[in-house]
Scaffold this motif. Sequence first.
Motif, PDB file in Angstrom:
ATOM      1  N   ALA A   1      41.076  37.768  52.249  1.00 47.27           N
ATOM      2  CA  ALA A   1      40.043  37.481  53.373  1.00 47.27           C
ATOM      3  C   ALA A   1      40.180  36.043  53.973  1.00 47.27           C
ATOM      4  N   LEU A   2      40.367  35.056  52.976  1.00 45.22           N
ATOM      5  CA  LEU A   2      40.223  33.632  53.349  1.00 45.22           C
ATOM      6  C   LEU A   2      41.720  33.155  53.577  1.00 45.22           C
ATOM      7  N   GLY A   3      42.592  34.162  53.789  1.00 48.33           N
ATOM      8  CA  GLY A   3      44.248  33.843  54.124  1.00 48.33           C
ATOM      9  C   GLY A   3      44.951  33.070  52.914  1.00 48.33           C
ATOM     10  N   LEU A   4      44.321  33.147  51.801  1.00 43.89           N
ATOM     11  CA  LEU A   4      44.992  32.634  50.578  1.00 43.89           C
ATOM     12  C   LEU A   4      45.795  33.676  49.975  1.00 43.89           C
ATOM     13  N   THR A   5      47.001  33.695  50.658  1.00 42.97           N
ATOM     14  CA  THR A   5      47.873  35.006  50.362  1.00 42.97           C
ATOM     15  C   THR A   5      48.351  34.779  48.947  1.00 42.97           C
ATOM     16  N   ASN A   6      48.804  33.720  48.594  1.00 42.67           N
ATOM     17  CA  ASN A   6      49.527  33.218  47.405  1.00 42.67           C
ATOM     18  C   ASN A   6      48.598  33.589  46.226  1.00 42.67           C
ATOM     19  N   GLU A   7      47.324  33.416  46.323  1.00 47.37           N
ATOM     20  CA  GLU A   7      46.524  33.481  45.129  1.00 47.37           C
ATOM     21  C   GLU A   7      46.096  34.946  45.136  1.00 47.37           C
ATOM     22  N   ALA A   8      46.209  35.762  46.219  1.00 43.70           N
ATOM     23  CA  ALA A   8      45.868  37.120  46.294  1.00 43.70           C
ATOM     24  C   ALA A   8      47.059  37.977  45.765  1.00 43.70           C
ATOM     25  N   GLN A   9      48.011  37.357  45.992  1.00 42.41           N
ATOM     26  CA  GLN A   9      49.342  38.036  45.219  1.00 42.41           C
ATOM     27  C   GLN A   9      49.333  37.756  43.803  1.00 42.41           C
ATOM     28  N   ALA A  10      49.064  36.702  43.486  1.00 42.14           N
ATOM     29  CA  ALA A  10      49.380  36.414  42.019  1.00 42.14           C
ATOM     30  C   ALA A  10      48.228  37.329  41.233  1.00 42.14           C
ATOM     31  N   ALA A  11      46.818  37.246  41.896  1.00 39.54           N
ATOM     32  CA  ALA A  11      45.991  38.160  41.101  1.00 39.54           C
ATOM     33  C   ALA A  11      46.286  39.711  41.199  1.00 39.54           C
ATOM     34  N   ALA A  12      47.008  40.207  42.314  1.00 39.74           N
ATOM     35  CA  ALA A  12      47.493  41.433  41.951  1.00 39.74           C
ATOM     36  C   ALA A  12      48.772  41.710  40.971  1.00 39.74           C
ATOM     37  N   ALA A  13      49.312  40.690  41.030  1.00 37.66           N
ATOM     38  CA  ALA A  13      50.394  40.671  39.978  1.00 37.66           C
ATOM     39  C   ALA A  13      49.873  40.731  38.628  1.00 37.66           C
ATOM     40  N   VAL A  14      48.961  40.002  38.128  1.00 37.60           N
ATOM     41  CA  VAL A  14      48.290  40.074  36.867  1.00 37.60           C
ATOM     42  C   VAL A  14      47.721  41.556  36.804  1.00 37.60           C
ATOM     43  N   LEU A  15      46.905  41.913  37.847  1.00 37.63           N
ATOM     44  CA  LEU A  15      46.430  43.363  37.869  1.00 37.63           C
ATOM     45  C   LEU A  15      47.251  44.096  37.390  1.00 37.63           C
ATOM     46  N   GLY A  16      48.531  44.148  38.123  1.00 31.74           N
ATOM     47  CA  GLY A  16      49.527  45.253  37.784  1.00 31.74           C
ATOM     48  C   GLY A  16      50.119  45.300  36.590  1.00 31.74           C
ATOM     49  N   GLN A  17      50.381  43.973  35.852  1.00 34.65           N
ATOM     50  CA  GLN A  17      50.788  43.920  34.663  1.00 34.65           C
ATOM     51  C   GLN A  17      50.111  44.200  33.533  1.00 34.65           C
ATOM     52  N   ASN A  18      48.711  44.451  33.612  1.00 35.04           N
ATOM     53  CA  ASN A  18      47.918  44.627  32.641  1.00 35.04           C
ATOM     54  C   ASN A  18      47.030  46.112  32.859  1.00 35.04           C
ATOM     55  N   TYR A  19      46.992  46.571  34.288  1.00 29.99           N
ATOM     56  CA  TYR A  19      46.529  47.712  34.417  1.00 29.99           C
ATOM     57  C   TYR A  19      47.134  48.697  35.620  1.00 29.99           C
ATOM     58  N   PRO A  20      48.537  48.858  35.330  1.00 27.19           N
ATOM     59  CA  PRO A  20      49.423  49.378  36.416  1.00 27.19           C
ATOM     60  C   PRO A  20      48.851  50.789  36.836  1.00 27.19           C
ATOM     61  N   ASP A  21      48.187  51.384  36.228  1.00 24.95           N
ATOM     62  CA  ASP A  21      48.013  52.880  36.606  1.00 24.95           C
ATOM     63  C   ASP A  21      46.418  52.819  37.136  1.00 24.95           C
TER      64      ASP A  21
END
Length: 295
Positions: free
Chosen positions: A235-255
């Motif tokens: 929402a703030l346009g901080l796409t790098n941070e958003a992508q990094a958070a999603a990557a950590v989320l996917g690594q630990n809770y992929p389903d």
Amino acid sequence: MANCRMSINTGFGNKARMALLLVPIASAIAISGCASKDDDLDLNAYVDTIEPADVLYNQALANLNSGRLDEAAKKFDAVDRQHPYSEFARKSLVMGAFANYRAGKYDDALAMTKRYIALYPTQAEAAYAYYITGLCYYRQIPDVTREQSMTRRSIAAFNEVVERYPDSEYVEDSKAKIRFGRDQLAGKEMQVGRYYLERKEYLAAIKRFRGVVEQYSNTRHVEEALARLVEANYALGLTNEAQAAAAVLGQNYPDSQWYKDSYKLLQSGGLEPRESAGSWLSKAATAITGGKDGV
């Protein structure tokens, strides 16, 4: 004649002085007698109220076993008052704390555990004193919408059990209650973070969600916290941070549904999850993976 007057005057003076002396002496004897009797009565009454430590202690145990918690607590307290610093007084402090705890008199119980810890920090019952302290706070933990000082105090007391007395029989339950307390604190942070997110106060929301990820990585709230970080940063346009958070989320809770929703949000902007080496989120990923089964 002069000698006669002198003799008469002298004789009269002696009798008068003797009379004056006898009055206060008699009064003093009378007062002394009364005071002595009263003192004896008071002393006897005081002595009669003191019972042997073992008798009081066994009476307290009998009351405790019969479910008469208030009477048990009073008897344990009497042991400590009448026989301070004795072995029975030492044991009575923790047993009295337990009786008060079971009766829901948490302040009274805490007063006894704190006294025990101050006087006997190295004795055998010290672990139990800390454990009862933790339980008193634990039973007063409110829901996540309210202030959480009781939760923090509970965690602190149970940590004392775990760290000071690792071989204690109370360690496992203390660890379980620490996990609950930490989950409670994380839940409080999530509640505040959601409030800011709904008001579009994204920076304040990010601070709360980041705190959950960094400080409470082994709680059930970290999954949602990562997804909320994706949402707020996007929402703030901080796409790098958003992508990094999603990557950590996917690594630990992929389903998880949280990951699916975050992935979809990024895709709507032509983005996808991407790791950010060296960022706080990459460090958080390690903490999450290593701390899932920890205290």
